[in-house]
Design an enzyme around this catalytic site. Structure first.
Site, PDB file in Angstrom:
ATOM      1  N   HIS A 158      39.817  29.079   1.181  1.00 47.06           N
ATOM      2  CA  HIS A 158      39.549  27.637   1.360  1.00 47.06           C
ATOM      3  C   HIS A 158      39.780  27.201   2.817  1.00 47.06           C
ATOM      4  O   HIS A 158      40.687  26.411   3.107  1.00 47.06           O
ATOM      5  CB  HIS A 158      40.397  26.787   0.400  1.00 47.06           C
ATOM      6  CG  HIS A 158      39.822  25.415   0.177  1.00 47.06           C
ATOM      7  ND1 HIS A 158      39.975  24.697  -0.977  1.00 47.06           N
ATOM      8  CD2 HIS A 158      39.061  24.622   0.989  1.00 47.06           C
ATOM      9  CE1 HIS A 158      39.360  23.521  -0.881  1.00 47.06           C
ATOM     10  NE2 HIS A 158      38.794  23.457   0.324  1.00 47.06           N
ATOM     11  N   GLU A 171      42.571  27.090  -7.869  1.00 45.14           N
ATOM     12  CA  GLU A 171      43.206  27.581  -6.634  1.00 45.14           C
ATOM     13  C   GLU A 171      44.724  27.495  -6.681  1.00 45.14           C
ATOM     14  O   GLU A 171      45.242  26.503  -7.187  1.00 45.14           O
ATOM     15  CB  GLU A 171      42.706  26.721  -5.457  1.00 45.14           C
ATOM     16  CG  GLU A 171      41.434  27.236  -4.875  1.00 45.14           C
ATOM     17  CD  GLU A 171      40.868  26.352  -3.783  1.00 45.14           C
ATOM     18  OE1 GLU A 171      39.649  26.182  -3.767  1.00 45.14           O
ATOM     19  OE2 GLU A 171      41.648  25.833  -2.964  1.00 45.14           O
ATOM     20  N   ARG A 199      33.770  22.713  -3.936  1.00 49.64           N
ATOM     21  CA  ARG A 199      34.954  22.713  -4.792  1.00 49.64           C
ATOM     22  C   ARG A 199      34.765  23.770  -5.877  1.00 49.64           C
ATOM     23  O   ARG A 199      33.688  23.873  -6.474  1.00 49.64           O
ATOM     24  CB  ARG A 199      35.149  21.340  -5.450  1.00 49.64           C
ATOM     25  CG  ARG A 199      35.758  20.295  -4.544  1.00 49.64           C
ATOM     26  CD  ARG A 199      37.220  20.587  -4.207  1.00 49.64           C
ATOM     27  NE  ARG A 199      37.804  19.552  -3.371  1.00 49.64           N
ATOM     28  CZ  ARG A 199      37.808  19.559  -2.028  1.00 49.64           C
ATOM     29  NH1 ARG A 199      37.256  20.556  -1.371  1.00 49.64           N
ATOM     30  NH2 ARG A 199      38.371  18.570  -1.356  1.00 49.64           N
TER      31      ARG A 199
HETATM   32  C1  DGY Z   1      37.713  18.957   2.221  1.00 52.52           C
HETATM   33  O1  DGY Z   1      37.835  18.303   3.252  1.00 52.52           O
HETATM   34  O2  DGY Z   1      37.413  18.438   1.146  1.00 52.52           O
HETATM   35  C2  DGY Z   1      37.912  20.431   2.340  1.00 52.52           C
HETATM   36  O3  DGY Z   1      37.803  21.080   1.152  1.00 52.52           O
HETATM   37  C3  DGY Z   1      39.181  20.744   3.072  1.00 52.52           C
HETATM   38  O4  DGY Z   1      38.908  20.513   4.389  1.00 52.52           O
END
Ligand code: DGY
Length: 331
Positions: free
Chosen positions: A287, A269, A240
């Site tokens: 992402h 983002e 993240r």
């Molecule tokens: C998640 O699953 O947390 C990713 O960032 C998106 O697939």
């Protein structure tokens, strides 16, 4: 009793929708008609009268929103990360939350490696140079990158994705160290060494982030952390964005305090910190850690199953700890 009404906040693969639509106890499945994240007011309206919802990491599910959706019993996150959901509020309001673990582990570990290798060997920079007709021909000192084989890989986090990244590191003959709240037999047994956060920062040639976003991990990689890293080190983030202080990262990269970064996620983002896109030493991906056809399809099935099991009052395998225990709607 009428069947369940379920809202899906953006189109997901058919595999998941088909499961919801064919369930005998589901009366209505509605998918957002918009090919964009919903505005807050749209999300509130859409969930107000539902029993369950499949939501995305871009949908903020907080106490105020749950208060406006008193019938909601199940939130299925179409992601492994659940940082967009206030789990304590969900628990208080009797909403079970599920996510999509396991099915995206390999795809995300592969993407981590794609970014690690691309940054080390300057693949994106080289591609741009060749396309621009600026390739001057082979020469001994041209376009040198970092050595991956035999170097030290540092993992921040010790979960499933960290383990899968570690498994891939074996093929590169890397020494692997990791830092997490406690040592993990799975990683120790696979030859990784448990170290302190400072040792992780100081010793890693490649530092890859695999912790969830929480109040404790926000800005775990800040100015101080970056100052402890080697000037030759490369940072990789497929977890993240807010785990890294992106402005501090831009400063560290611009001043040559670390060598490069491979980023699939960003602090705000889809916006980037000023200066990030101008740096040649970074590889930026939109992402897409879990974005393979099969993975996204499996995520859709898991999200749909999680929603249905929760609404039926049965604990789904992907129930998220800290949210409400699944309970059937009364009346
Ligand atoms: C998640 O699953 O947390 C990713 O960032 C998106 O697939």
């Amino acid at each position: 009793m009428p069947g369940f009404s379920i809202y899906v906040t953006r189109a997901i693969p058919e595999s998941g929708l088909a499961l919801l639509e064919s369930a005998p106890d589901v009366e209505r499945v509605e998918v957002s008609p918009h090919d964009r994240p919903l505005e807050r007011s749209e999300l509130e309206r859409a969930l107000a009268e539902r029993d369950g919802a499949i939501v995305l990491l871009t949908d903020t599910i907080d106490d105020a929103l749950l208060a406006r959706a008193p019938g909601l019993r199940a939130i299925a996150c179409y992601s492994v990360g659940t940082d967009n959901v206030d789990l304590a509020a969900a628990k208080r309001r009797g909403v079970a939350v599920t996510n999509t673990p396991d099915v995206l582990t390999d795809a995300t570990a592969d993407m981590t490696w794609a970014l690690l290798l691309a940054t080390a060997r300057r693949v994106a920079e080289g591609d741009a140079l060749v396309r621009a007709g600026k390739f001057p021909g082979w020469s001994p000192l041209f376009f040198l990158g970092a050595d991956v084989s035999g170097s030290v890989l540092g993992l921040l986090g010790a979960g499933r994705i960290a383990s899968a990244v570690l498994a891939r590191a074996r093929g590169f003959g890397m020494r692997v160290i990791y830092c997490s709240r406690a040592s993990k037999p799975a990683l120790d047994g696979a030859g990784a060494r448990f170290v302190s956060m400072d040792a992780l920062l100081r010793e890693s040639d490649f530092l890859s982030i695999h912790v969830p976003l929480t109040k404790d991990t926000r800005h775990a990689i800040d100015e101080r952390a970056l100052s402890l890293m080697k000037p030759t080190a490369i940072l990789v983030n497929t977890s993240r964005g807010p785990i890294v202080d992106e402005a501090a990262l831009v400063r560290a990269l611009s001043q040559g305090r670390i060598a490069g970064a491979g980023l699939d996620v960003f602090e705000d983002e889809p916006r980037l910190a000023p200066g990030l896109a101008e740096l040649g030493s970074v590889v930026l991906a939109p992402h897409v850690g879990s974005a393979t056809r099969a993975t996204r399809s499996r995520m859709a099935v898991l999200a749909a199953e999680g929603c249905l099991f929760s609404l039926r009052g049965t604990k789904p395998r992907n129930w998220v700890e800290g949210s409400a225990w699944p309970a059937r709607r009364m009346g």
